[in-house]
Design a protein around this motif. Structure first.
Motif, short mmCIF file in Angstrom:
data_model
loop_
_atom_site.label_atom_id
_atom_site.label_comp_id
_atom_site.label_asym_id
_atom_site.label_seq_id
_atom_site.Cartn_x
_atom_site.Cartn_y
_atom_site.Cartn_z
N HIS A 1 0.43 -1.32 -0.09
CA HIS A 1 -0.44 -0.27 0.14
C HIS A 1 0.83 1.06 0.04
CE1 HIS A 1 -2.82 2.47 1.03
NE2 HIS A 1 -3.75 1.83 0.59
N GLU A 2 0.49 1.84 -0.28
CA GLU A 2 1.14 3.95 -0.77
C GLU A 2 1.59 4.32 0.94
OE1 GLU A 2 -2.46 6.96 -1.48
OE2 GLU A 2 -1.10 6.25 -3.35
N ILE A 3 0.91 3.93 1.25
CA ILE A 3 1.22 4.86 2.37
C ILE A 3 2.35 3.64 3.04
CG2 ILE A 3 1.35 4.31 5.89
CD1 ILE A 3 -2.25 4.54 5.05
N TYR A 4 2.79 2.65 3.15
CA TYR A 4 4.20 1.73 3.70
C TYR A 4 5.92 2.18 2.48
CZ TYR A 4 0.33 0.45 6.69
OH TYR A 4 0.00 -0.16 7.37
N ASP A 5 4.93 2.91 1.53
CA ASP A 5 6.05 3.61 0.25
C ASP A 5 6.25 4.81 0.63
OD1 ASP A 5 6.06 1.12 -1.37
OD2 ASP A 5 3.83 1.94 -2.33
N LEU A 6 5.35 5.64 1.78
CA LEU A 6 5.04 6.84 1.62
C LEU A 6 6.20 7.02 3.38
CD1 LEU A 6 1.98 8.71 0.32
CD2 LEU A 6 4.44 8.69 -0.83
N TYR A 7 6.29 5.59 4.15
CA TYR A 7 6.30 6.50 5.63
C TYR A 7 6.92 5.15 5.95
CZ TYR A 7 2.72 10.31 4.53
OH TYR A 7 1.76 11.08 4.33
N SER A 8 8.24 5.44 6.72
CA SER A 8 9.30 4.05 6.80
C SER A 8 8.18 3.60 8.25
CB SER A 8 10.59 4.89 7.60
OG SER A 8 10.02 5.57 8.88
N PRO A 9 8.79 2.46 8.92
CA PRO A 9 7.89 1.99 10.19
C PRO A 9 8.21 2.26 10.71
CG PRO A 9 9.04 0.57 8.36
CD PRO A 9 9.24 1.45 7.55
N GLU A 10 9.12 3.00 11.65
CA GLU A 10 9.19 3.75 12.40
C GLU A 10 8.45 4.84 12.44
OE1 GLU A 10 12.82 1.65 11.29
OE2 GLU A 10 11.33 3.07 10.20
N GLN A 11 8.52 6.08 11.34
CA GLN A 11 7.45 6.69 11.76
C GLN A 11 5.93 5.89 11.87
OE1 GLN A 11 8.22 7.88 6.69
NE2 GLN A 11 9.39 9.94 7.68
N ILE A 12 5.69 5.16 11.21
CA ILE A 12 4.92 4.25 11.63
C ILE A 12 4.11 4.11 13.08
CG2 ILE A 12 2.86 2.51 11.31
CD1 ILE A 12 3.10 4.27 8.88
N HIS A 13 5.16 3.02 13.35
CA HIS A 13 5.35 3.38 14.67
C HIS A 13 5.12 4.74 15.51
CE1 HIS A 13 7.57 2.14 18.95
NE2 HIS A 13 6.35 1.30 18.81
N MET A 14 5.43 5.93 15.10
CA MET A 14 6.06 7.16 15.99
C MET A 14 3.95 7.75 16.03
SD MET A 14 7.68 10.50 14.94
CE MET A 14 8.94 10.21 16.45
N LEU A 15 3.26 7.41 14.73
CA LEU A 15 1.95 7.89 14.71
C LEU A 15 1.39 7.34 15.60
CD1 LEU A 15 1.90 8.16 10.95
CD2 LEU A 15 2.08 10.28 12.92
N GLN A 16 1.08 5.57 15.55
CA GLN A 16 0.53 4.81 16.80
C GLN A 16 -0.01 5.12 17.43
OE1 GLN A 16 -1.34 2.60 16.33
NE2 GLN A 16 -0.62 1.49 13.84
N ILE A 17 2.09 5.78 18.58
CA ILE A 17 2.01 6.24 19.94
C ILE A 17 1.33 7.42 20.02
CG2 ILE A 17 3.68 6.93 21.75
CD1 ILE A 17 6.00 5.06 20.04
N LEU A 18 1.20 8.19 18.96
CA LEU A 18 0.81 9.31 19.41
C LEU A 18 -0.58 9.09 19.14
CD1 LEU A 18 3.21 11.75 17.06
CD2 LEU A 18 2.59 12.30 19.29
N SER A 19 -1.45 8.34 18.14
CA SER A 19 -2.44 8.43 18.57
C SER A 19 -3.52 7.60 19.92
CB SER A 19 -2.53 6.93 17.53
OG SER A 19 -2.39 5.78 17.69
N LYS A 20 -2.41 7.25 20.28
CA LYS A 20 -3.00 6.31 22.15
C LYS A 20 -2.22 7.35 22.76
CE LYS A 20 -3.47 2.03 20.97
NZ LYS A 20 -4.87 1.22 20.93
N VAL A 21 -1.43 7.88 23.32
CA VAL A 21 -1.22 9.72 23.84
C VAL A 21 -1.42 10.47 23.71
CG1 VAL A 21 0.81 7.57 25.20
CG2 VAL A 21 1.38 9.58 23.27
N GLU A 22 -1.68 10.96 22.49
CA GLU A 22 -2.23 12.31 22.40
C GLU A 22 -1.08 13.10 22.05
OE1 GLU A 22 -6.19 13.75 23.55
OE2 GLU A 22 -6.88 11.68 24.58
N LYS A 23 -0.76 13.63 23.24
CA LYS A 23 0.22 14.88 23.39
C LYS A 23 1.57 14.40 24.20
CE LYS A 23 -2.23 18.67 23.11
NZ LYS A 23 -3.06 20.19 24.12
#
Length: 150
Positions: free
Chosen positions: A29-51
């Motif tokens: 999927h293009e998401i995984y071409d645009l963003y690295s696994p580490e960036q996705i992981h960071m987004l995952q964390i931010l989705s859980k902790v907000e700020k």
């Protein structure tokens, strides 16, 4: 340490390391071409902790602050995160998701969920899934309590 618990911990680490790599690499999927696994992981964390502060984000990702800084810069340039300066401390900052970031992580979560479901649905019985949920809820509760005590 208890041998059985030792084995459980090793299995958990294996699933986390190899499972994450296998799943993200096998989803086209293009998401995984645009963003690295580490960036996705960071987004995952931010989705859980907000700020979160950059320092805390580095702790949660197990990396140096400079790695977080580079990821935040790229994600900010792409409009997925925003950096908010602290009003009390000129050096203090918090990072949070933008609406675009929430959309990307929502889409990624859906892709991952469907992929895992396809991989495991024929392999696990309902009772095994129930047991998995029960155990992981318990582990999550223990880890959250321990983290809140720090």
């Amino acid at each position: 340490m208890n041998k059985r618990l030792d084995e459980a911990v090793d299995l958990f680490k294996d699933v986390m390391i190899y499972g994450t790599e296998r799943i993200i690499k096998s989803i086209e999927h293009e998401i995984y071409d645009l963003y690295s696994p580490e960036q996705i992981h960071m987004l995952q964390i931010l989705s859980k902790v907000e700020k979160v502060s950059p320092g805390r984000l580095a702790e949660l990702q197990g990396v140096h602050k400079s790695a977080v800084s580079n990821r935040v810069k790229k994600l900010s340039q792409n409009g997925l995160v925003k950096v908010i300066d602290s009003k009390e401390d000129q050096r203090g900052k918090t990072i949070s998701l933008t609406d675009k970031g929430r959309d990307v992580i929502h889409q990624s979560n859906e892709l991952i969920s469907h992929h895992i479901e396809d991989l495991l649905s024929d392999e696990l019985k309902d009772s095994e899934i129930d047991e998995f949920i029960r155990i992981f809820n318990k582990v999550r509760t223990i880890l959250k309590v321990e983290d809140e005590m720090k």
